[in-house]
Design an enzyme around this catalytic site. Structure first.
Site, PDB file in Angstrom:
ATOM      1  N   LYS A 184      33.523  24.789  35.524  1.00 39.57           N
ATOM      2  CA  LYS A 184      33.685  24.244  37.128  1.00 39.57           C
ATOM      3  C   LYS A 184      32.771  23.086  36.971  1.00 39.57           C
ATOM      4  O   LYS A 184      32.649  22.848  35.790  1.00 39.57           O
ATOM      5  CB  LYS A 184      32.649  25.646  37.366  1.00 39.57           C
ATOM      6  CG  LYS A 184      31.373  25.082  36.624  1.00 39.57           C
ATOM      7  CD  LYS A 184      30.002  26.093  37.540  1.00 39.57           C
ATOM      8  CE  LYS A 184      28.804  25.751  37.112  1.00 39.57           C
ATOM      9  NZ  LYS A 184      27.862  26.633  37.263  1.00 39.57           N
ATOM     10  N   LYS A 221      27.150  19.032  38.452  1.00 41.73           N
ATOM     11  CA  LYS A 221      26.013  18.014  39.126  1.00 41.73           C
ATOM     12  C   LYS A 221      25.886  17.667  38.257  1.00 41.73           C
ATOM     13  O   LYS A 221      25.960  16.282  38.592  1.00 41.73           O
ATOM     14  CB  LYS A 221      24.503  18.290  39.202  1.00 41.73           C
ATOM     15  CG  LYS A 221      24.918  19.644  40.841  1.00 41.73           C
ATOM     16  CD  LYS A 221      23.298  18.919  41.607  1.00 41.73           C
ATOM     17  CE  LYS A 221      23.442  20.166  42.629  1.00 41.73           C
ATOM     18  NZ  LYS A 221      23.391  21.762  42.188  1.00 41.73           N
ATOM     19  N   LYS A 234      24.956  27.339  27.950  1.00 42.38           N
ATOM     20  CA  LYS A 234      24.313  26.610  28.302  1.00 42.38           C
ATOM     21  C   LYS A 234      23.925  25.725  26.669  1.00 42.38           C
ATOM     22  O   LYS A 234      23.093  25.025  25.942  1.00 42.38           O
ATOM     23  CB  LYS A 234      22.750  26.334  28.432  1.00 42.38           C
ATOM     24  CG  LYS A 234      23.324  27.312  30.624  1.00 42.38           C
ATOM     25  CD  LYS A 234      23.207  25.428  30.869  1.00 42.38           C
ATOM     26  CE  LYS A 234      23.295  24.956  32.170  1.00 42.38           C
ATOM     27  NZ  LYS A 234      23.372  24.054  32.518  1.00 42.38           N
TER      28      LYS A 234
END
Length: 329
Positions: free
Chosen positions: A194, A197, A111
């Protein structure tokens, strides 16, 4: 009967990774276990959603949960923020969670690499909130995707640490559960990482056939193998990973052989993959639209699920406070 807890963040529509990595397990488990399936709207705050977007996303994910087959008459389906006790347990667990171990988590490192302008405390303590979500219901099984294995191990660590500090055997250490199969990780269409969203690399359960075809046809590949038996590049391997969960085995075998023999045409592979995804998701998409149109039903599910979730959570927090030493005068 085992207790199962798992949730999905309300940061947008559910995608193939959510469905095959977690929700399919939810469906198998709900009739055989005491299940708590929630919408993780507190977790969604790390991305600072606008109020209207937050509510809309919660509503969308709730409808998608139900459309996938989660039954609120059997499982407890609730919104995380409707169970404020989880916030108190999160605070209490944070007192024994250490900055160093949180900074070393793979998800936190990813992140801060991708979003260096939004390194907030919620991201750092994300595993602690996840632990609170799980152990507040004393879960013994957690059906998660492969990408969440490290977070689940940290949940086990925090449960074990609480027990050791206070000399109790209160919290069980939950295990990942995937019915004896390898945990599934659905990759994105951009050739890296991966499916997510908010990463722009996902296929959503609510996507129309036209959108699915467009997304799959624009997926990253390579120029093709130049030698027989050549190893697949990461982007191509990703497409085959998706094909393995949505397509029939003969289809997977056919395109695998074509790659081995250097005869593969990625356009053909993508067309087949798109149609197989459409076949898998169309029944779900139709149910999503029907459920979203029924506000009375959605409100009923939320109210009843919140009451059940709080009943379980409040009992745990009351007992934890006593163990820590908070007593009434």
């Amino acid at each position: 009967m085992d207790t199962v807890v798992s949730g999905i963040r309300s940061t947008g529509n559910l995608h193939l990774g959510n469905y095959y990595g977690a929700i399919k397990n939810f469906l198998k488990m709900q009739k055989e276990n005491r299940c708590f399936f929630f919408i993780a709207d507190y977790h969604a705050l790390t991305t600072h959603p606008k109020p209207d977007d937050l509510h809309g996303n919660i509503r969308q994910v709730l409808a998608e949960y139900l459309a996938c087959g989660i039954d609120p008459e059997i499982a407890t389906v609730f919104i995380q923020s409707d169970v404020p006790e989880v916030s108190e347990l999160y605070l209490l667990l944070n007192m024994n969670a250490y900055v160093g171990e949180l900074e070393r988590t793979a998800s936190f490192k990813e992140k801060i690499r991708k979003h260096p302008d939004n390194i907030n405390a919620g991201l750092l303590t994300y595993p602690v909130l996840m632990a609170a979500d799980i152990i507040i219901h004393k879960a013994t099984k957690v059906p998660v995707g492969k990408d969440q294995e490290q977070h689940l191990e940290m949940t086990r660590r925090f449960a074990r640490r609480f027990n050791m500090i206070y000399g109790v055997n209160y919290f069980p250490e939950p295990d990942a559960y995937n019915f004896g199969q390898e945990l599934i990780k659905i990759p994105g269409l951009d050739g890296t990482g991966k499916m997510g969203k908010s990463e722009g690399n996902g296929i959503f359960l609510s996507d129309s056939p036209q959108v699915i075809r467009k997304k799959v046809m624009s997926a990253v590949t390579d120029t093709g193998p130049t030698e027989k038996g050549q190893a697949m590049s990461e982007p191509v391997k990703n497409l085959f990973s998706i094909m393995k969960v949505v397509s029939e085995q003969p289809v997977v075998d056919y395109f695998t052989e074509k790659h081995v023999s250097c005869e593969i045409r990625y356009g053909d592979l993508k067309k087949q993959l798109a149609e197989d995804i459409i076949k898998a998701t169309s029944p779900i998409r139709e149910k999503i639209n029907d459920i979203l149109a029924d506000n009375t039903y959605l409100a009923k599910v939320v109210k009843e699920g919140g009451e059940k979730g709080r009943e379980s959570a409040s009992r745990t927090v009351r007992e934890v406070r006593e163990i820590i030493g908070y007593r009434s005068f």
